[in-house]
Scaffold this motif. Structure first.
Motif, PDB file in Angstrom:
ATOM      1  N   GLY A   1       0.789  -1.228   0.000  1.00 46.13           N
ATOM      2  CA  GLY A   1       0.000   0.000   0.000  1.00 46.13           C
ATOM      3  C   GLY A   1       0.815   1.269   0.000  1.00 46.13           C
ATOM      4  O   GLY A   1       0.275   2.360   0.181  1.00 46.13           O
ATOM      5  N   LEU A   2       2.118   1.158  -0.229  1.00 37.67           N
ATOM      6  CA  LEU A   2       2.971   2.346  -0.246  1.00 37.67           C
ATOM      7  C   LEU A   2       2.842   3.090  -1.571  1.00 37.67           C
ATOM      8  O   LEU A   2       2.470   2.514  -2.594  1.00 37.67           O
ATOM      9  N   LYS A   3       3.188   4.376  -1.556  1.00 38.87           N
ATOM     10  CA  LYS A   3       3.137   5.207  -2.760  1.00 38.87           C
ATOM     11  C   LYS A   3       4.464   5.071  -3.501  1.00 38.87           C
ATOM     12  O   LYS A   3       5.357   5.904  -3.381  1.00 38.87           O
ATOM     13  N   VAL A   4       4.570   3.989  -4.240  1.00 37.79           N
ATOM     14  CA  VAL A   4       5.805   3.668  -4.957  1.00 37.79           C
ATOM     15  C   VAL A   4       5.621   3.951  -6.444  1.00 37.79           C
ATOM     16  O   VAL A   4       4.548   3.721  -7.004  1.00 37.79           O
ATOM     17  N   VAL A   5       6.679   4.475  -7.059  1.00 36.47           N
ATOM     18  CA  VAL A   5       6.695   4.704  -8.500  1.00 36.47           C
ATOM     19  C   VAL A   5       7.868   3.939  -9.090  1.00 36.47           C
ATOM     20  O   VAL A   5       9.016   4.115  -8.654  1.00 36.47           O
ATOM     21  N   TYR A   6       7.559   3.087 -10.070  1.00 38.07           N
ATOM     22  CA  TYR A   6       8.586   2.326 -10.782  1.00 38.07           C
ATOM     23  C   TYR A   6       8.045   1.997 -12.165  1.00 38.07           C
ATOM     24  O   TYR A   6       6.922   1.487 -12.282  1.00 38.07           O
TER      25      TYR A   6
ATOM     26  N   CYS B   1      12.012  -1.476   9.011  1.00 41.17           N
ATOM     27  CA  CYS B   1      12.336  -0.069   9.217  1.00 41.17           C
ATOM     28  C   CYS B   1      11.108   0.810   8.983  1.00 41.17           C
ATOM     29  O   CYS B   1      10.886   1.794   9.701  1.00 41.17           O
ATOM     30  N   MET B   2      10.305   0.451   7.995  1.00 34.78           N
ATOM     31  CA  MET B   2       9.107   1.226   7.706  1.00 34.78           C
ATOM     32  C   MET B   2       8.073   1.094   8.813  1.00 34.78           C
ATOM     33  O   MET B   2       7.361   2.046   9.125  1.00 34.78           O
ATOM     34  N   LYS B   3       8.011  -0.074   9.417  1.00 38.45           N
ATOM     35  CA  LYS B   3       7.103  -0.253  10.560  1.00 38.45           C
ATOM     36  C   LYS B   3       7.572   0.581  11.749  1.00 38.45           C
ATOM     37  O   LYS B   3       6.783   1.257  12.409  1.00 38.45           O
ATOM     38  N   LYS B   4       8.868   0.550  12.014  1.00 36.54           N
ATOM     39  CA  LYS B   4       9.412   1.261  13.172  1.00 36.54           C
ATOM     40  C   LYS B   4       9.234   2.770  13.047  1.00 36.54           C
ATOM     41  O   LYS B   4       9.078   3.466  14.047  1.00 36.54           O
ATOM     42  N   THR B   5       9.267   3.277  11.810  1.00 33.26           N
ATOM     43  CA  THR B   5       9.137   4.721  11.605  1.00 33.26           C
ATOM     44  C   THR B   5       7.700   5.159  11.342  1.00 33.26           C
ATOM     45  O   THR B   5       7.427   6.347  11.182  1.00 33.26           O
ATOM     46  N   GLY B   6       6.765   4.192  11.297  1.00 36.96           N
ATOM     47  CA  GLY B   6       5.364   4.523  11.080  1.00 36.96           C
ATOM     48  C   GLY B   6       4.985   4.726   9.630  1.00 36.96           C
ATOM     49  O   GLY B   6       3.851   5.127   9.328  1.00 36.96           O
ATOM     50  N   VAL B   7       5.918   4.477   8.701  1.00 36.80           N
ATOM     51  CA  VAL B   7       5.566   4.530   7.291  1.00 36.80           C
ATOM     52  C   VAL B   7       4.584   3.410   6.962  1.00 36.80           C
ATOM     53  O   VAL B   7       3.677   3.566   6.150  1.00 36.80           O
ATOM     54  N   LEU B   8       4.755   2.275   7.620  1.00 33.38           N
ATOM     55  CA  LEU B   8       3.778   1.180   7.601  1.00 33.38           C
ATOM     56  C   LEU B   8       3.321   0.943   9.027  1.00 33.38           C
ATOM     57  O   LEU B   8       4.135   0.998   9.956  1.00 33.38           O
ATOM     58  N   ASN B   9       2.024   0.669   9.205  1.00 31.93           N
ATOM     59  CA  ASN B   9       1.594   0.327  10.545  1.00 31.93           C
ATOM     60  C   ASN B   9       1.789  -1.152  10.815  1.00 31.93           C
ATOM     61  O   ASN B   9       2.184  -1.919   9.923  1.00 31.93           O
ATOM     62  N   SER B  10       1.515  -1.601  11.986  1.00 27.58           N
ATOM     63  CA  SER B  10       1.823  -2.984  12.386  1.00 27.58           C
ATOM     64  C   SER B  10       1.030  -4.010  11.600  1.00 27.58           C
ATOM     65  O   SER B  10       1.391  -5.177  11.531  1.00 27.58           O
ATOM     66  N   GLU B  11      -0.108  -3.602  10.992  1.00 25.67           N
ATOM     67  CA  GLU B  11      -0.909  -4.535  10.210  1.00 25.67           C
ATOM     68  C   GLU B  11      -0.503  -4.497   8.741  1.00 25.67           C
ATOM     69  O   GLU B  11      -1.207  -5.001   7.860  1.00 25.67           O
ATOM     70  N   ASN B  12       0.643  -3.836   8.449  1.00 25.15           N
ATOM     71  CA  ASN B  12       1.152  -3.742   7.068  1.00 25.15           C
ATOM     72  C   ASN B  12       0.208  -2.984   6.155  1.00 25.15           C
ATOM     73  O   ASN B  12       0.132  -3.239   4.970  1.00 25.15           O
ATOM     74  N   ILE B  13      -0.499  -2.015   6.741  1.00 28.10           N
ATOM     75  CA  ILE B  13      -1.360  -1.152   5.932  1.00 28.10           C
ATOM     76  C   ILE B  13      -0.723   0.229   5.901  1.00 28.10           C
ATOM     77  O   ILE B  13      -0.355   0.777   6.944  1.00 28.10           O
ATOM     78  N   SER B  14      -0.597   0.763   4.727  1.00 30.66           N
ATOM     79  CA  SER B  14       0.071   2.048   4.581  1.00 30.66           C
ATOM     80  C   SER B  14      -0.679   3.137   5.342  1.00 30.66           C
ATOM     81  O   SER B  14      -1.893   3.094   5.492  1.00 30.66           O
ATOM     82  N   ILE B  15       0.065   4.145   5.795  1.00 33.97           N
ATOM     83  CA  ILE B  15      -0.539   5.294   6.479  1.00 33.97           C
ATOM     84  C   ILE B  15      -1.223   6.225   5.479  1.00 33.97           C
ATOM     85  O   ILE B  15      -1.924   7.134   5.861  1.00 33.97           O
ATOM     86  N   PHE B  16      -0.996   6.034   4.178  1.00 34.13           N
ATOM     87  CA  PHE B  16      -1.563   6.966   3.192  1.00 34.13           C
ATOM     88  C   PHE B  16      -3.011   6.634   2.910  1.00 34.13           C
ATOM     89  O   PHE B  16      -3.367   5.483   2.820  1.00 34.13           O
TER      90      PHE B  16
END
Length: 408
Positions: free
Chosen positions: A280-285, A393-408
């Motif tokens: 669920g991250l805002k990734v561009v590739y 690292c993304m979980k620890k910084t809150g970029v991802l929450n503990s349920e692996n759902i993006s904060i966006f």
């Protein structure tokens, strides 16, 4: 897409060292001697093949590297410079004179933007920055004084893909030169096969691949390369961005593994992009079907080399981006550093680094947000392991929450 195998072209180049070495000998000289004064005169006039006068003019190792790069980009010739900006500025100042006009993609490397926006107007050379995918606006921007359409095959840092075939058609229609910076897509894209006139690279990045050398190259017709090296009127000759022979020797050796490295960079970037998108991250590739230029790039690339090693992740704010990058560096997942093409992953916040020359309001308009992280994905052997560690690292910084759902 016309079949062209750049890796084979590079592999087939054979140079012997002075004593039979498998690498060509480095000429550790800035000036060269002659047995006759006439030969010196002929060399200065450019009429003595195989003779060297002064290393700003040319040197054996620089010519070896230039030949390999011309083979890679399917051009008649090339010329190497001391940096990517040395190549860009030499090319543009060779073609454009006072009163001339350039049309450039609005999403380009910050240094190129600063040169076009702030520096070249001092010489009465103007630039219109355009959405490179809006062909109507590009044609509307063409004036009688327009000389060049300039773009990046894959743009820095937004990873927008230029339709080089369409741009080439516009250039041919209006008698313009199409200049393409192909730094983000060596081997993957061959711009000359799609109609480009001149191809530029920052050799600092993927082509060298070891983050120990700064260099550049421009590839084009023999006539154009000769013009830039003319002792009286050549922009590169007179501006003097000469590459050191030891550095060109190093890059030439590293080019031999470029085809292997590009495949791994692309494989790893695709792996991470697909999983970040599922999270669920805002990734561009460009390799993702969700990328607006995915089909365009898919039809442009040499498939075996993939969609490249760059991806971006928007984490919302510069503070969050810095927190995540610092943690990833601490966890040995890469380096918080600019540049790209290294064996280790590099990450930086583009708005405050490589695109900082672009004013904030313009960065916002074109989509470079404060929280945009540009990743140059490395050559990791176990990319699944890398993904797991990055996700932590993304979980620890809150970029991802503990349920692996993006904060966006």
């Amino acid at each position: 897409m016309e079949y062209f195998n750049a890796a084979n072209e590079i592999q087939d180049l054979q140079y012997f060292g002075e004593f039979g070495g498998v690498n060509p000998s480095i000429s550790d000289s800035s000036t060269y001697t002659f047995l006759s004064a006439k030969t010196m005169f002929d060399t200065f006039e450019g009429n003595a093949d195989g003779c060297y006068l002064y290393s700003r003019h040319s040197s054996p190792m620089n010519l070896y590297l230039a030949q390999a790069l011309a083979k890679m980009e399917n051009t008649e010739a090339a010329n190497v410079t001391a940096s990517g900006m040395g190549a860009i500025t030499s090319v543009l100042l060779q073609i454009c004179k006072s009163g001339d006009h350039i049309i450039s993609s609005r999403t380009i490397y910050g240094g190129t933007y600063a040169f076009l926006k702030n520096f070249s107007p001092q010489f009465n050379i103007s630039t219109t920055f355009a959405d490179i995918s809006n062909f109507e606006s590009i044609e509307n921007a063409i004036t009688p004084n327009t000389k060049v359409i300039y773009c990046e095959s894959v743009s820095n840092p937004l990873l927008e893909v230029a339709d080089l075939k369409k741009l080439s058609e516009i250039c041919k229609k209006h008698h313009l030169k199409l200049i393409v910076d192909n730094t983000f897509a060596p081997l993957s894209i061959s711009p000359t096969l799609l109609g480009a006139d001149i191809v530029i690279h920052s050799l600092t990045k993927f082509i060298n691949g070891s983050s120990d050398t700064v260099g550049g190259v421009y590839c084009g017709s023999q006539e154009f390369i000769n013009d830039t090296k003319n002792v009286n009127t050549g922009a590169c000759m007179l501006l003097g961005p000469t590459m050191d022979s030891f550095r060109s020797a190093s890059i030439l050796k590293n080019m031999r593994t470029l085809h292997v490295r590009i495949k791994q960079h692309s494989h790893n970037a695709m792996y991470l992009a697909e999983r970040f998108e599922k999270d669920g991250l805002k990734v561009v590739y460009p390799g993702l079907r969700s990328h607006r230029n995915h089909e365009l790039m898919r039809n442009m690339i040499h498939e075996e080399y993939g969609f490249g090693g760059l991806l971006t992740l928007d984490v919302g704010s510069v503070d969050k981006a810095n927190e995540l990058m610092e943690l990833m560096q601490h966890e040995n997942l890469g380096y918080l550093a600019v540049s790209l093409g290294f064996y280790k992953t590099l990450f930086s916040c583009s708005g405050s680094s490589t695109s900082s020359e672009i004013p904030e309001e313009e960065r916002t308009e074109i989509g470079i947000s404060d929280g945009l992280i540009r990743f140059s994905i490395g050559l990791d052997h176990d990319i699944e392991r890398t993904y797991r560690k990055m996700k932590e690292c993304m979980k620890k910084t809150g970029v991802l929450n503990s349920e692996n759902i993006s904060i966006f």
